[in-house]
Scaffold this motif. Sequence first.
Motif, PDB file in Angstrom:
ATOM      1  N   ALA A   2       0.833  -1.192   0.000  1.00 41.14           N
ATOM      2  CA  ALA A   2       0.000   0.000   0.000  1.00 41.14           C
ATOM      3  C   ALA A   2       0.870   1.245   0.000  1.00 41.14           C
ATOM      4  CB  ALA A   2      -0.903   0.004   1.241  1.00 41.14           C
ATOM      5  N   VAL A   3       0.400   2.274  -0.635  1.00 40.76           N
ATOM      6  CA  VAL A   3       1.117   3.548  -0.643  1.00 40.76           C
ATOM      7  C   VAL A   3       0.282   4.541   0.140  1.00 40.76           C
ATOM      8  CG1 VAL A   3       2.010   5.411  -2.084  1.00 40.76           C
ATOM      9  CG2 VAL A   3       2.147   3.055  -2.873  1.00 40.76           C
ATOM     10  N   GLY A  15       9.404  14.706   6.005  1.00 41.75           N
ATOM     11  CA  GLY A  15      10.035  15.258   4.819  1.00 41.75           C
ATOM     12  C   GLY A  15       9.941  14.371   3.599  1.00 41.75           C
ATOM     13  N   ALA A  16       9.606  13.099   3.796  1.00 43.44           N
ATOM     14  CA  ALA A  16       9.461  12.204   2.646  1.00 43.44           C
ATOM     15  C   ALA A  16       8.130  12.504   1.958  1.00 43.44           C
ATOM     16  CB  ALA A  16       9.487  10.754   3.098  1.00 43.44           C
ATOM     17  N   PRO A  17       8.135  12.583   0.623  1.00 48.07           N
ATOM     18  CA  PRO A  17       6.872  12.893  -0.064  1.00 48.07           C
ATOM     19  C   PRO A  17       5.817  11.813   0.139  1.00 48.07           C
ATOM     20  CG  PRO A  17       8.561  12.253  -1.636  1.00 48.07           C
ATOM     21  CD  PRO A  17       9.241  12.399  -0.320  1.00 48.07           C
ATOM     22  N   TYR A  18       6.234  10.551   0.206  1.00 47.02           N
ATOM     23  CA  TYR A  18       5.324   9.433   0.429  1.00 47.02           C
ATOM     24  C   TYR A  18       6.070   8.369   1.219  1.00 47.02           C
ATOM     25  CZ  TYR A  18       3.052  11.709  -3.505  1.00 47.02           C
ATOM     26  OH  TYR A  18       2.496  12.646  -4.328  1.00 47.02           O
ATOM     27  N   ILE A  19       5.306   7.477   1.821  1.00 50.42           N
ATOM     28  CA  ILE A  19       5.910   6.307   2.463  1.00 50.42           C
ATOM     29  C   ILE A  19       5.189   5.054   1.993  1.00 50.42           C
ATOM     30  CG2 ILE A  19       6.743   7.527   4.517  1.00 50.42           C
ATOM     31  CD1 ILE A  19       4.286   6.449   6.016  1.00 50.42           C
ATOM     32  N   GLU A  43       9.815   6.583  -7.888  1.00 51.95           N
ATOM     33  CA  GLU A  43       9.664   5.151  -7.646  1.00 51.95           C
ATOM     34  C   GLU A  43       8.200   4.718  -7.804  1.00 51.95           C
ATOM     35  OE1 GLU A  43      13.010   3.914  -4.425  1.00 51.95           O
ATOM     36  OE2 GLU A  43      11.608   5.476  -3.771  1.00 51.95           O
ATOM     37  N   ILE A  44       7.300   5.578  -7.353  1.00 57.98           N
ATOM     38  CA  ILE A  44       5.883   5.277  -7.541  1.00 57.98           C
ATOM     39  C   ILE A  44       5.561   5.189  -9.029  1.00 57.98           C
ATOM     40  CG2 ILE A  44       3.529   6.140  -7.208  1.00 57.98           C
ATOM     41  CD1 ILE A  44       4.480   7.412  -4.597  1.00 57.98           C
ATOM     42  N   GLU A  45       6.069   6.152  -9.780  1.00 57.42           N
ATOM     43  CA  GLU A  45       5.838   6.161 -11.228  1.00 57.42           C
ATOM     44  C   GLU A  45       6.362   4.879 -11.863  1.00 57.42           C
ATOM     45  OE1 GLU A  45       4.443   8.609 -13.046  1.00 57.42           O
ATOM     46  OE2 GLU A  45       4.454  10.393 -11.776  1.00 57.42           O
TER      47      GLU A  45
END
Length: 294
Positions: A2-3, A15-19, A43-45
Amino acid sequence: MAVAQPSSRPPRWRGAPYIAVGELTGTAANGRILLAAPISQAEIELHFADHIESADEISFDRGAMALRVRRKRTLHAITLSEAPLALSPSLETAKIFADSLAAAGLDRLPWSKAAKQWRDRVMFLRKAEGESWPDLSDDALAARRDDWLVPALSDKTSLKELTAGDLSDALMTLLPWDLRARLEREAPTHFEAPTGTMLAIDYEAEQGPTIAVRLQELFGLNTHPSIAKGAVPLVLELLSPAQRPVQVTRDLPGFWRGSYAAVRTDLRGRYPRHPWPEDPATALPTRRVKPRGT
């Protein structure tokens, strides 16, 4: 896997855009992340390319009274990016725009005085003669917006682009051709006084279609002015030479025979240079004062 959007814990995720969450316990607000790692949009892309969707969303900016469009790229419920775009008008945008303006209120449209009077005249005849005349109330206009407002907005995305003339032309399409000539005959915009003065008829007046006219300009008129094929007498707000209200009547011949005498007695002392004939029904109408010395 899951994102999710960044969590406030543990501190190293800040500070991380996503985890990317590998393990959690609990539900909703009581949930606790047990295993996660920062993940970049790149990485998501790379890993979720097949699940990313791009769509242009049109919205209505009520403050600016204009349409806006943004391109959004989403991964399920997560917005990865969005950016404004130039909006090209089309039938689709016109429908959205018309729906939004109807919701905001048709009073926001650029109504000219002439367009308001035209609408009031049509509504007056609808009330006087029946449903052969179209319903131009706010509710009816909003319900029929696809017939008149959508075409008027086909090349527009902002209310400031819609002129009063555009609005008038759009409204005119709601009145069949055979009724347009009748409108001019049966509910004219003005009444011509015997002196030639053109007096605007107020169709919005609470007491009915009304004109305000100086009393002397009606001298010699023995029939009461009317509209709608003579079925509706105009309400006459009779004025003094100083444009102050004197009397309201729907029966001018009756006024000449009755209360005019009291009005004459009262006003000729205050306005001695204006004519006050004993028999106004046979006197000449005038806009002038008497010559000095007469």
